[in-house]
Design a protein around this motif. Structure first.
Motif, PDB file in Angstrom:
ATOM      1  N   CYS A   1       5.789 -13.331 -17.201  1.00 58.08           N
ATOM      2  CA  CYS A   1       5.252 -13.342 -18.557  1.00 58.08           C
ATOM      3  C   CYS A   1       5.580 -14.668 -19.244  1.00 58.08           C
ATOM      4  CB  CYS A   1       5.835 -12.175 -19.351  1.00 58.08           C
ATOM      5  SG  CYS A   1       5.364 -12.195 -21.081  1.00 58.08           S
TER       6      CYS A   1
ATOM      7  N   CYS B   1       8.266 -13.549 -22.327  1.00 58.45           N
ATOM      8  CA  CYS B   1       9.626 -13.043 -22.082  1.00 58.45           C
ATOM      9  C   CYS B   1      10.155 -13.417 -20.703  1.00 58.45           C
ATOM     10  CB  CYS B   1       9.686 -11.527 -22.287  1.00 58.45           C
ATOM     11  SG  CYS B   1       8.854 -10.603 -20.981  1.00 58.45           S
TER      12      CYS B   1
ATOM     13  N   CYS C   1       1.885  -7.684 -20.605  1.00 59.01           N
ATOM     14  CA  CYS C   1       3.270  -7.550 -20.143  1.00 59.01           C
ATOM     15  C   CYS C   1       3.828  -6.199 -20.602  1.00 59.01           C
ATOM     16  CB  CYS C   1       4.113  -8.694 -20.707  1.00 59.01           C
ATOM     17  SG  CYS C   1       5.859  -8.522 -20.323  1.00 59.01           S
TER      18      CYS C   1
ATOM     19  N   CYS D   1       7.104  -6.813 -23.079  1.00 54.89           N
ATOM     20  CA  CYS D   1       7.035  -7.309 -24.464  1.00 54.89           C
ATOM     21  C   CYS D   1       5.634  -7.172 -25.061  1.00 54.89           C
ATOM     22  CB  CYS D   1       7.493  -8.767 -24.527  1.00 54.89           C
ATOM     23  SG  CYS D   1       6.290  -9.920 -23.868  1.00 54.89           S
TER      24      CYS D   1
HETATM   25 ZN   LIG Z   1       6.655 -10.249 -21.621  1.00 56.73          ZN
END
Ligand SMILES: [Zn+2]
Length: 207
Positions: free
Chosen positions: A7, A10, A44, A47
């Motif tokens: 990601c 994050c 994702c 997050c």
């Molecule tokens: Zn993420």
């Protein structure tokens, strides 16, 4: 085929379904997901950020005789495949570097338009906009075909300016004029094989 991506927000890894080749005759559902770009978007689970998966893929629409090779970061296509495909008669063969450009090629082709002529339309439109508005950034702004609409076949182009997406509508006469300019300049041609047709291509001939 699943591949692991990280990601952008994050950094967590996530297994994402990828498509090394997309044949819209075999998988008709994929066409709409290429046209709106969603085939390459993954969310994702950690997050919630929406990521764009970046990988090589060959888009093939046998009915439209269109092949577009998405080769991110200047990757080269496997030579054997590239050579075999060049034998295909009557095909439009293109290479692009990002998902946005792949989407645009499919939209242009499906609308019955030619990307070479559209690059000339964008060039003319950029010059006109720069003429009307005192912003030199307009001369080099990246434009994308968005849609062809209505009985008048009005063409909508989109482009980013000062952090916002803008659209400009041009009449079909601009397309006709652009086609005329190209037909008077027969040396302006796509390279053989998978040609990259974009603003830099046109800039080799017109500035
Ligand atoms: Zn993420």
């Amino acid at each position: 085929m699943e591949r692991t991506f990280h990601c952008f927000q994050c950094g967590q890894p996530h297994a994402v379904e990828t498509w090394p080749s997309i044949n819209v005759a075999q998988d008709p559902d994929l066409k709409g997901r290429v046209r709106d770009g969603s085939l390459f978007v993954w969310e994702c689970p950690h997050c919630g950020a929406r990521n764009l998966a970046k990988y090589q893929t060959l888009y093939h629409d046998p009915a439209e005789r269109l092949m577009v090779w998405l080769l991110p970061d200047g990757q080269e296509p496997p030579a054997a495949v590239a050579e075999a495909v060049q034998e295909l008669d009557g095909y439009t063969l293109r290479r692009v570097r990002d998902v946005g450009a792949l989407v645009e090629k499919v939209l242009i082709h499906d609308a019955g338009l030619e990307d070479t002529i559209l690059e000339m339309c964008k060039h003319v439109t950029r010059m006109e906009l720069a003429d009307q508005h005192p912003n030199p950034a307009l001369l080099d702004v990246p434009m994308r075909f968005y849609r062809l609409e209505g009985a008048d076949h009005e063409i909508t182009l989109s482009f980013p300016l000062d952090g916002q997406m803008q659209v400009v509508n041009i009449g079909f006469n601009v397309y006709e004029d652009a086609r005329g300019i190209l037909s008077r300049n027969p040396s302006v041609q796509p390279a053989p094989g998978f040609a990259e047709i974009d603003a830099s291509w046109l800039r080799r001939y017109f500035r």
